[in-house]
Structure formats: C-alpha cells, structure tokens
Design a protein around this motif. Structure first.
Motif, PDB file in Angstrom:
ATOM      1  N   PRO A   1     -17.572 -28.094  27.437  1.00 48.89           N
ATOM      2  CA  PRO A   1     -18.781 -28.043  28.266  1.00 48.89           C
ATOM      3  C   PRO A   1     -18.595 -28.595  29.672  1.00 48.89           C
ATOM      4  N   GLN A   2     -17.523 -29.370  29.904  1.00 57.22           N
ATOM      5  CA  GLN A   2     -17.289 -29.870  31.246  1.00 57.22           C
ATOM      6  C   GLN A   2     -16.925 -28.735  32.207  1.00 57.22           C
ATOM      7  N   GLU A   3     -16.472 -27.608  31.646  1.00 53.46           N
ATOM      8  CA  GLU A   3     -16.182 -26.407  32.407  1.00 53.46           C
ATOM      9  C   GLU A   3     -17.084 -25.298  31.866  1.00 53.46           C
ATOM     10  N   PHE A   4     -17.132 -24.144  32.544  1.00 55.29           N
ATOM     11  CA  PHE A   4     -17.958 -23.064  32.004  1.00 55.29           C
ATOM     12  C   PHE A   4     -17.275 -22.451  30.793  1.00 55.29           C
ATOM     13  N   SER A   5     -18.063 -21.844  29.917  1.00 54.37           N
ATOM     14  CA  SER A   5     -17.549 -21.281  28.675  1.00 54.37           C
ATOM     15  C   SER A   5     -16.767 -19.998  28.944  1.00 54.37           C
ATOM     16  N   THR A   6     -15.443 -20.119  28.914  1.00 51.37           N
ATOM     17  CA  THR A   6     -14.614 -18.930  29.115  1.00 51.37           C
ATOM     18  C   THR A   6     -14.811 -17.930  27.981  1.00 51.37           C
ATOM     19  N   ILE A   7     -15.097 -18.422  26.786  1.00 45.75           N
ATOM     20  CA  ILE A   7     -15.307 -17.535  25.644  1.00 45.75           C
ATOM     21  C   ILE A   7     -16.520 -16.645  25.884  1.00 45.75           C
ATOM     22  N   TYR A   8     -17.611 -17.244  26.349  1.00 49.72           N
ATOM     23  CA  TYR A   8     -18.850 -16.498  26.574  1.00 49.72           C
ATOM     24  C   TYR A   8     -18.679 -15.469  27.691  1.00 49.72           C
ATOM     25  N   VAL A   9     -18.100 -15.895  28.809  1.00 47.19           N
ATOM     26  CA  VAL A   9     -17.913 -14.995  29.945  1.00 47.19           C
ATOM     27  C   VAL A   9     -16.947 -13.869  29.576  1.00 47.19           C
ATOM     28  N   THR A  10     -15.905 -14.203  28.840  1.00 45.21           N
ATOM     29  CA  THR A  10     -14.939 -13.200  28.408  1.00 45.21           C
ATOM     30  C   THR A  10     -15.595 -12.131  27.539  1.00 45.21           C
ATOM     31  N   LEU A  11     -16.466 -12.553  26.622  1.00 39.88           N
ATOM     32  CA  LEU A  11     -17.131 -11.585  25.743  1.00 39.88           C
ATOM     33  C   LEU A  11     -18.057 -10.676  26.541  1.00 39.88           C
ATOM     34  N   ILE A  12     -18.798 -11.228  27.498  1.00 46.77           N
ATOM     35  CA  ILE A  12     -19.668 -10.394  28.324  1.00 46.77           C
ATOM     36  C   ILE A  12     -18.846  -9.377  29.106  1.00 46.77           C
ATOM     37  N   SER A  13     -17.714  -9.812  29.666  1.00 49.00           N
ATOM     38  CA  SER A  13     -16.849  -8.890  30.398  1.00 49.00           C
ATOM     39  C   SER A  13     -16.326  -7.787  29.485  1.00 49.00           C
ATOM     40  N   ALA A  14     -15.909  -8.144  28.287  1.00 48.56           N
ATOM     41  CA  ALA A  14     -15.405  -7.144  27.347  1.00 48.56           C
ATOM     42  C   ALA A  14     -16.496  -6.137  26.987  1.00 48.56           C
ATOM     43  N   ILE A  15     -17.706  -6.614  26.778  1.00 46.25           N
ATOM     44  CA  ILE A  15     -18.840  -5.732  26.464  1.00 46.25           C
ATOM     45  C   ILE A  15     -19.102  -4.783  27.625  1.00 46.25           C
ATOM     46  N   ARG A  16     -19.074  -5.295  28.836  1.00 46.79           N
ATOM     47  CA  ARG A  16     -19.361  -4.457  30.008  1.00 46.79           C
ATOM     48  C   ARG A  16     -18.278  -3.414  30.250  1.00 46.79           C
TER      49      ARG A  16
ATOM     50  N   TRP B   1     -26.376 -23.942  22.523  1.00 45.74           N
ATOM     51  CA  TRP B   1     -25.635 -25.136  22.163  1.00 45.74           C
ATOM     52  C   TRP B   1     -24.132 -24.832  22.162  1.00 45.74           C
ATOM     53  N   SER B   2     -23.778 -23.692  21.610  1.00 46.27           N
ATOM     54  CA  SER B   2     -22.379 -23.291  21.547  1.00 46.27           C
ATOM     55  C   SER B   2     -21.809 -23.047  22.941  1.00 46.27           C
ATOM     56  N   ILE B   3     -22.606 -22.435  23.802  1.00 46.78           N
ATOM     57  CA  ILE B   3     -22.135 -22.057  25.130  1.00 46.78           C
ATOM     58  C   ILE B   3     -22.042 -23.256  26.070  1.00 46.78           C
ATOM     59  N   ALA B   4     -23.025 -24.150  25.997  1.00 53.92           N
ATOM     60  CA  ALA B   4     -23.144 -25.192  27.012  1.00 53.92           C
ATOM     61  C   ALA B   4     -22.787 -26.592  26.552  1.00 53.92           C
ATOM     62  N   ARG B   5     -22.709 -26.838  25.233  1.00 53.13           N
ATOM     63  CA  ARG B   5     -22.568 -28.222  24.787  1.00 53.13           C
ATOM     64  C   ARG B   5     -21.421 -28.457  23.810  1.00 53.13           C
ATOM     65  N   ASN B   6     -20.764 -27.403  23.347  1.00 57.76           N
ATOM     66  CA  ASN B   6     -19.734 -27.559  22.322  1.00 57.76           C
ATOM     67  C   ASN B   6     -18.327 -27.298  22.839  1.00 57.76           C
ATOM     68  N   ASP B   7     -17.352 -27.987  22.253  1.00 54.26           N
ATOM     69  CA  ASP B   7     -15.968 -27.543  22.331  1.00 54.26           C
ATOM     70  C   ASP B   7     -15.818 -26.427  21.302  1.00 54.26           C
ATOM     71  N   GLU B   8     -15.303 -25.289  21.726  1.00 53.84           N
ATOM     72  CA  GLU B   8     -15.141 -24.145  20.836  1.00 53.84           C
ATOM     73  C   GLU B   8     -13.732 -23.590  20.960  1.00 53.84           C
ATOM     74  N   ILE B   9     -13.348 -22.774  19.995  1.00 60.40           N
ATOM     75  CA  ILE B   9     -12.035 -22.133  20.040  1.00 60.40           C
ATOM     76  C   ILE B   9     -12.147 -20.728  19.472  1.00 60.40           C
ATOM     77  N   ASN B  10     -11.615 -19.761  20.199  1.00 59.98           N
ATOM     78  CA  ASN B  10     -11.591 -18.368  19.753  1.00 59.98           C
ATOM     79  C   ASN B  10     -10.196 -17.795  19.908  1.00 59.98           C
ATOM     80  N   THR B  11      -9.849 -16.929  18.985  1.00 59.65           N
ATOM     81  CA  THR B  11      -8.580 -16.205  19.023  1.00 59.65           C
ATOM     82  C   THR B  11      -8.848 -14.771  19.430  1.00 59.65           C
ATOM     83  N   VAL B  12      -8.213 -14.312  20.493  1.00 60.94           N
ATOM     84  CA  VAL B  12      -8.313 -12.919  20.929  1.00 60.94           C
ATOM     85  C   VAL B  12      -7.033 -12.206  20.530  1.00 60.94           C
ATOM     86  N   VAL B  13      -7.171 -11.083  19.834  1.00 65.68           N
ATOM     87  CA  VAL B  13      -6.021 -10.306  19.379  1.00 65.68           C
ATOM     88  C   VAL B  13      -6.084  -8.912  19.996  1.00 65.68           C
ATOM     89  N   LEU B  14      -5.018  -8.514  20.683  1.00 67.49           N
ATOM     90  CA  LEU B  14      -4.909  -7.153  21.207  1.00 67.49           C
ATOM     91  C   LEU B  14      -4.024  -6.362  20.257  1.00 67.49           C
TER      92      LEU B  14
END
Length: 489
Positions: A319-334, A428-441
C-alpha cells in the motif's frame, strides 16, 4: 453449462454452523474497529491508483519488456523472438505487445522463462502439494499467510513444520496480526518453542507493534517457498474451511465436484524454476521489515536451473506504492480482444474497473465474471450486487457459485495471459494490503485456466438480466447502503 438464475433467492447463512457465523461476525467487527482506529490515529494506508492516467502516459510504452532466463537477462531481440513465438500460437492480441510493455514499466518485475507452473485447484490439492514440499525440504522453509488457524489443518501444518525444524531445516513464518486474530497465541508459541522463527505482521495491539503500529496495513499474501527452489502461492490460507480430514494422508476424492461444493473453492499454483527467486525476494523483504532475523543470502537464493517452458512474472503490491496488480489487470482488460474470464471472491470495485469491464463487453469481448453465491463477509455481497445491473446492461455475463464459498482470485484474458493470486477486486485489497499475484504467459496454461473456469460454471447459476430487475426494494436498499461503504470493504 451453468444454470440461468431466473428467480433469485438471496444468499443466506443458513447452511453455516454457529461457529462459522460467530467467526465471521468477529472478524467483521474487528475489521471495522481496526479501520476506525487507523483513520483516527494514523490515517489511510494507501489509495486506489489512477490507472487511466498511467495508461495514457506514452512514456511508459517506450520501455521494452525485460525477459530473463536461468542464464541471465536476454537481449531485446531475443525477448521479442520469445513473445513473437507465443503470439504465433495464441493469435494476434495486444496483451502480448502493448500491455506487456506497460506491465513491465509499472512493475519493474521481469518476465522469467524456463519455469514449470502447476495449477492447484482447491485446498486438498494445494495442501497435498505443500505437505509434499515440506517433507522434501532440506535447507529452509519460508511460509507467509494471512490466516493460520489453530484448527485440525493448522495443527497438521504445525506438526509437519516442527518435525522439519527438528531435522535441521530452518522454518520461518510470517502470519498476519489481523487475519490470524482468532488463533490462540499458545498455538504460535508451541511452534516458536520448537525453534521455528515467527513474526506477526503488524500486530493489532499497539503495545506489541510499538512505533511501527499500522492497523490498516495487512499482509494478505499466501506464499510458501521451500529451499529457494519451489513456491506455492495463490488464495488459500491455512484453515479447515478448505478441506476436512488428514490432508497429508488423504487420497484423491473420487467425486471432487461434490467435495468442492462442501468446502471453500480456491486456486493456487506451484512454481519451479528461475522465477522462484522473485517470490523469495518478496518474502525476505517482508521478513526483514517486520523485524525477522537476518537470513544468509546463499542459503535462501540458490542457483536455479530451468524446469519447464512457462514464462512467469511475479507481481507484489504494497500500500505504500500504488497497486501494480490492480493497474495491470485493468490494462489487460482494456487490451483484451477475445475473452475475459475473472473469478473474484470479494467484488467491490471502483469506477475504473467497472468502465474497463463494460467497455470490453461493448466492443464484443466475451466477458464472464464468477462471484460467490454465498459469502463470509456480509457487506461484500450486497456491495457487489449493486453493480450487477450496469454490468449486465453492458453485456457482461455474471455467474454465482452455488457451493459453500468461492474464495479464488483468478483471471484469464485472450487465452494467453493468466493470473492467480491473493488480490481481490475490493478497496481493502487494492489500497491497504500486501498482495501477491503470479502472471503466466502461456497458451497451454491458459487452456488449463479456461477449462477450470468452465468447470466452475457448471456449479454456478447465471444471472438473467430481466429477472434481476425484479429483485425487491429491500434488497436494493441493502445494496445502496453497502455500496456507500465500499471504500471500507
């Protein structure tokens, strides 16, 4: 095929035990108290990022995606050749060019080749993999989890980890102070007294946290790294809600479709190969930041050979930085061109995510969303329902899982970009949590993910748009109230 839900029956907690209801209410009350304390005393922990502003920054697309193998970084031409080969298999999609450049720029995490990724569906399969990895450990085990319950499954894990510690394998555990708030301290002390090193991530008790007290900052990651060479990660906590019986000795269920409806539905991945060092780095960073003992680099970061042909990127958000996971998913959707299949446990999105999903559906992309039909968080479900009308009107297909609880957080886009992780689409997940996601190509892994998603739809009911509009006034009021509280959820 999923059944179409034409006459809606509100999801209730009637099939829950008294203990489950009490646990749910206790955690909800604690979350509200933590939120109030955090806002009053220390302010917010993070914000929802402006994804559109980032995606419109043309400078970010000048970055070339960085590809790394077990032999080290590849040249720009070698990187392009790998992605072009993948594109030849998957068909033309902006996911593999424009989106990858953006994803690289905002995350800084490389694409790593030479990995083996195994899809683990549900707690029983994941726990079997975890116990096997623990049993095979020879040097060290790092475990990071949001919830570590002291129930039957928790005791099995504790006993297995203590046994390895007594064999000389160093075990290090990070558990979240809020997620594990219902677990007795004596449970953790039992492991600690046997030599296991534990740290409580941001204790709720301000006297225990000292000057680092940050009640809104939670560690929602679920990650186990064994000998620095194998990682298991996703949405699964350590709790008996995922499975019953002695998992370490359990046999494969002959009718898994029945069992999955009785327990929590969730998804993890097991990863081997050079990318495991990326998971290890995230664990070590949190371990040291939370006051854990120093770790010898050579013991935790061995040289890693290629184990397969999967391309993986590890995304860790704080949360100290912006959620790269959230932004990445929006970009992928777009950038999606054919299909978007998303499974999410706690859906309370902001306008950016809604606009991305609705925009994709309106331009002809097959957008399907799978949510729980029953939930352990009372306010989340009406908050999610408050968005259904606009999503359905845009052509998004919505399905409700009919089992006990759907807890998975996965997405597959255009059959080649997939993610499995701990991050939900709530504030809460986007702004307040440490999260981890695996992206597979991977086309092959994408096919596995799509097949898993379709199996889940067989145990779900599809919302009918016309019937949805017939829901009661009381339900609409409940939805409006929950929607007003979304920044707290």
């Amino acid at each position: 095929m999923a059944r179409v839900l034409r006459r809606r029956t509100p999801a209730r907690a009637g099939n829950q035990t008294a203990d489950e209801i009490q646990s749910c209410l206790t955690r909800l009350l604690c979350r509200m108290l933590v939120l109030i304390a955090g806002v009053v005393c220390v302010g917010g922990c993070g914000t929802v990022p402006d994804a559109y502003a980032l995606m419109q920054d043309r400078r970010l697309y000048w970055h070339h995606y960085k590809v790394v193998s077990d032999q080290g970084p590849l040249s720009a031409s070698q990187s392009r050749e790998i992605i072009q080969r993948l594109e030849a298999r998957s068909g033309k999609t902006d996911i593999l060019q424009r989106h990858l450049a953006f994803e690289q720029a905002i995350s800084g995490s490389p694409l790593v080749t030479g990995n083996k990724v195994t899809l683990l569906e549900n707690g029983a399969a994941t726990y079997r993999a975890m116990f096997a990895a623990i049993e095979g450990a020879t040097h060290n085990i790092n475990l990071e989890t949001y919830i570590f319950d002291g129930d039957q499954i928790g005791k099995e894990f504790a006993n297995a980890l203590i046994a390895k510690q007594q064999q000389g394998v160093q075990v290090n555990i990070i558990y979240d102070g809020f997620g594990s708030i219902l677990t007795r301290r004596s449970f953790f002390n039992g492991m600690r007294s046997n030599g296991i090193r534990l740290v409580e991530f941001d204790p709720i008790n301000p006297f225990a946290a000292g000057f680092r007290w940050a009640p809104l900052h939670r560690d929602h990651r679920k990650l186990m790294v064994v000998d620095g060479s194998l990682a298991i990660t996703g949405g699964i906590n350590i709790s008996s809600v995922y499975s019953s019986g002695v998992i370490s000795k359990a046999k494969e269920n002959k009718n898994p479709s029945v069992e999955v409806l009785k327990t929590w539905r969730d998804t993890d991945v097991e990863v081997e190969g050079p990318v495991v060092s990326e998971y290890q780095e995230l664990f070590v960073a949190n371990w040291l930041q939370q006051g854990g003992a120093k770790l010898k680099f050579s013991d935790y970061f061995p040289a890693l050979d290629a184990k397969g042909d999967q391309i993986v990127r590890v995304l860790g958000s704080v949360p100290q930085e912006f959620s790269t996971i959230y932004v990445t998913l929006i970009s992928a959707i777009r950038n999606a061109e054919s299909n978007i299949y998303i499974t999410d446990a706690y859906f309370a999105p902001d306008s950016q995510m809604l606009e991305a999903l609705e925009g994709a559906a309106r331009r002809g992309v097959d957008v399907r969303l799978l949510f729980p039909g029953h939930t352990n968080e009372p306010l989340i479900q009406p908050a999610a329902r408050s968005h259904f009308s606009e999503l359905l009107d845009a052509g998004v297909k919505i399905y409700l899982w009919q089992g006990k609880m759907l807890h998975a957080k996965t997405a597959t886009i255009d059959g080649v970009w997939s993610t499995v992780g701990s991050s939900n689409l709530d504030w809460w997940s986007i702004a307040r949590n440490d999260e981890i996601n695996t992206v597979v190509l991977s086309v092959r892994f994408g096919q596995e993910m799509n097949a898993s998603f379709m199996r889940d739809l067989q145990n779900s009911e599809q919302l009918d748009s016309a019937a949805w509009q017939q829901r009661s006034v009381l339900e609409r009021i409940e939805e409006a109230f929950a929607r007003s509280l979304e920044p707290m959820l």
